[in-house]
Design a protein around this motif. Structure first.
Motif, mmCIF file in Angstrom:
data_model
loop_
_atom_site.group_PDB
_atom_site.id
_atom_site.type_symbol
_atom_site.label_atom_id
_atom_site.label_comp_id
_atom_site.label_asym_id
_atom_site.label_seq_id
_atom_site.Cartn_x
_atom_site.Cartn_y
_atom_site.Cartn_z
ATOM 1 N N TRP A 1 23.597 -3.484 22.739
ATOM 2 C CA TRP A 1 22.162 -3.196 22.671
ATOM 3 C C TRP A 1 21.608 -2.771 24.022
ATOM 4 O O TRP A 1 20.776 -1.855 24.102
ATOM 5 C CB TRP A 1 21.409 -4.422 22.168
ATOM 6 C CG TRP A 1 19.949 -4.161 21.925
ATOM 7 C CD1 TRP A 1 19.384 -3.655 20.790
ATOM 8 C CD2 TRP A 1 18.872 -4.389 22.844
ATOM 9 N NE1 TRP A 1 18.011 -3.551 20.943
ATOM 10 C CE2 TRP A 1 17.677 -3.983 22.189
ATOM 11 C CE3 TRP A 1 18.808 -4.886 24.142
ATOM 12 C CZ2 TRP A 1 16.428 -4.080 22.816
ATOM 13 C CZ3 TRP A 1 17.569 -4.966 24.768
ATOM 14 C CH2 TRP A 1 16.384 -4.575 24.100
ATOM 15 N N LYS B 1 20.540 1.248 22.383
ATOM 16 C CA LYS B 1 19.515 0.510 21.659
ATOM 17 C C LYS B 1 19.585 0.722 20.147
ATOM 18 O O LYS B 1 19.536 -0.231 19.369
ATOM 19 C CB LYS B 1 18.123 0.894 22.164
ATOM 20 C CG LYS B 1 17.825 0.467 23.583
ATOM 21 C CD LYS B 1 17.686 -1.040 23.685
ATOM 22 C CE LYS B 1 17.118 -1.473 25.033
ATOM 23 N NZ LYS B 1 18.027 -1.137 26.148
ATOM 24 N N ARG B 2 19.666 1.975 19.701
ATOM 25 C CA ARG B 2 19.591 2.247 18.265
ATOM 26 C C ARG B 2 20.727 1.565 17.511
ATOM 27 O O ARG B 2 20.510 0.887 16.509
ATOM 28 C CB ARG B 2 19.619 3.759 18.021
ATOM 29 C CG ARG B 2 19.458 4.140 16.555
ATOM 30 C CD ARG B 2 19.410 5.653 16.385
ATOM 31 N NE ARG B 2 18.254 6.224 17.065
ATOM 32 C CZ ARG B 2 17.982 7.527 17.102
ATOM 33 N NH1 ARG B 2 18.797 8.386 16.497
ATOM 34 N NH2 ARG B 2 16.916 7.974 17.726
ATOM 35 N N GLU B 3 21.965 1.755 17.980
ATOM 36 C CA GLU B 3 23.113 1.113 17.333
ATOM 37 C C GLU B 3 23.118 -0.393 17.582
ATOM 38 O O GLU B 3 23.609 -1.170 16.763
ATOM 39 C CB GLU B 3 24.407 1.725 17.861
ATOM 40 C CG GLU B 3 24.546 3.204 17.542
ATOM 41 C CD GLU B 3 25.666 3.844 18.330
ATOM 42 O OE1 GLU B 3 26.584 3.110 18.772
ATOM 43 O OE2 GLU B 3 25.635 5.067 18.524
ATOM 44 N N TRP C 1 20.799 -2.550 17.455
ATOM 45 C CA TRP C 1 20.069 -3.362 16.461
ATOM 46 C C TRP C 1 20.973 -3.734 15.291
ATOM 47 O O TRP C 1 20.901 -4.850 14.764
ATOM 48 C CB TRP C 1 18.830 -2.622 15.968
ATOM 49 C CG TRP C 1 17.730 -2.527 16.967
ATOM 50 C CD1 TRP C 1 17.248 -1.401 17.572
ATOM 51 C CD2 TRP C 1 16.964 -3.617 17.510
ATOM 52 N NE1 TRP C 1 16.237 -1.715 18.448
ATOM 53 C CE2 TRP C 1 16.047 -3.066 18.432
ATOM 54 C CE3 TRP C 1 16.982 -5.002 17.308
ATOM 55 C CZ2 TRP C 1 15.140 -3.857 19.144
ATOM 56 C CZ3 TRP C 1 16.084 -5.786 18.017
ATOM 57 C CH2 TRP C 1 15.187 -5.219 18.920
ATOM 58 N N ALA C 2 21.808 -2.793 14.857
ATOM 59 C CA ALA C 2 22.721 -3.082 13.746
ATOM 60 C C ALA C 2 23.731 -4.153 14.139
ATOM 61 O O ALA C 2 24.056 -5.046 13.337
ATOM 62 C CB ALA C 2 23.447 -1.803 13.326
ATOM 63 N N TRP C 3 24.216 -4.074 15.379
ATOM 64 C CA TRP C 3 25.170 -5.084 15.844
ATOM 65 C C TRP C 3 24.508 -6.454 15.983
ATOM 66 O O TRP C 3 25.128 -7.487 15.676
ATOM 67 C CB TRP C 3 25.776 -4.652 17.181
ATOM 68 C CG TRP C 3 26.753 -3.525 17.046
ATOM 69 C CD1 TRP C 3 26.563 -2.219 17.386
ATOM 70 C CD2 TRP C 3 28.074 -3.605 16.488
ATOM 71 N NE1 TRP C 3 27.677 -1.474 17.087
ATOM 72 C CE2 TRP C 3 28.621 -2.297 16.536
ATOM 73 C CE3 TRP C 3 28.841 -4.633 15.963
ATOM 74 C CZ2 TRP C 3 29.902 -2.014 16.079
ATOM 75 C CZ3 TRP C 3 30.116 -4.351 15.503
ATOM 76 C CH2 TRP C 3 30.638 -3.062 15.557
ATOM 77 N N LEU C 4 23.260 -6.480 16.416
ATOM 78 C CA LEU C 4 22.540 -7.756 16.500
ATOM 79 C C LEU C 4 22.319 -8.356 15.119
ATOM 80 O O LEU C 4 22.415 -9.575 14.936
ATOM 81 C CB LEU C 4 21.201 -7.558 17.212
ATOM 82 C CG LEU C 4 21.263 -7.335 18.726
ATOM 83 C CD1 LEU C 4 19.891 -6.937 19.263
ATOM 84 C CD2 LEU C 4 21.765 -8.595 19.449
ATOM 85 N N ALA C 5 22.039 -7.509 14.137
ATOM 86 C CA ALA C 5 21.872 -7.993 12.759
ATOM 87 C C ALA C 5 23.177 -8.585 12.241
ATOM 88 O O ALA C 5 23.184 -9.639 11.581
ATOM 89 C CB ALA C 5 21.405 -6.850 11.854
#
Length: 212
Positions: free
Chosen positions: A118, A122-124, A126-130
């Motif tokens: 992140w 940043k864009r990708e 968020w998916a990894w944080l989810a």
């Protein structure tokens, strides 16, 4: 109500969801047991894109993961806590050793990698944080961690990722060593797995190294 009592009450609520929503148990088992392998696959994918930015992101991620998991191991030794299924009757959906519960290595590892991504993408990210949140939450759902264990892992992972993201580029000797190692590795890689690189790409790579 003490903090430990609140932690146990919250654990009971989340763990009992396994009985209320049994159709989700297979998903939670996947997150709890196989979720970490998605992060391994992601690290390998980013590395073999052969992009300069991605490779430095991977280096930062793995460095932060080593530091965070090392700290997690020390905390587990000095602040030992039994697994929920050792001290209480729980809905345990996956087998697990009766080792230290605090903090959660799965939550630490997932969030240190996700946060490292992140900070760079940043864009990708968020998916990894989810995905990391799914891993952390599932460890409570399946009955092998208390909420406090995963929350500590989350904080440890995020703060370690941030610290390494700030500190590593400023460590001149270390970055110089890493640059030289990267050059040698890429030469070897090019011989084993040849990849056509245009002159403009080569110049961009050299310019990126000089800036760092």
């Amino acid at each position: 109500m003490t903090l430990l009592n609140f932690d146990y009450s919250l654990f009971q609520f989340i763990n009992h969801l396994a009985a209320v929503y049994p159709s989700l148990n297979a998903v939670m088992r996947f997150f709890a047991q196989q979720g970490e392998y998605v992060f391994y696959a992601g690290i390998i994918f980013y590395w073999f894109t052969r992009k300069e930015q991605n490779r430095w992101m991977v280096i930062q991620s793995l460095t932060a993961a080593c530091v965070a998991l090392g700290i997690s191991g020390l905390l587990g030794d000095f602040l030992y806590r039994d697994r929920p299924f050792v001290a209480h009757h729980v809905i345990q959906l996956i087998p697990h050793a009766t080792n230290a519960s605090f903090p959660s290595d799965h939550a630490t590892g997932a969030f240190v990698i996700a946060a490292s991504i992140w900070f760079c993408r940043k864009r990708e990210g968020w998916a990894w944080l989810a995905l990391a949140l799914g891993v952390a939450f599932s460890r409570v759902w399946v009955g092998v961690h208390y909420p406090g264990d995963v929350l500590t892992g989350i904080l440890l992972g995020v703060f370690t990722a941030k610290a390494i993201h700030i500190w590593l580029p400023k460590w001149r000797m270390g970055t110089r060593f890493l640059h030289q190692g990267m050059i040698l590795y890429e030469r070897l890689e090019q011989r084993i797995l040849p990849l056509h690189r245009t002159r403009s790409n080569q110049q961009a790579s050299v310019a990126t190294r000089e800036k760092q």
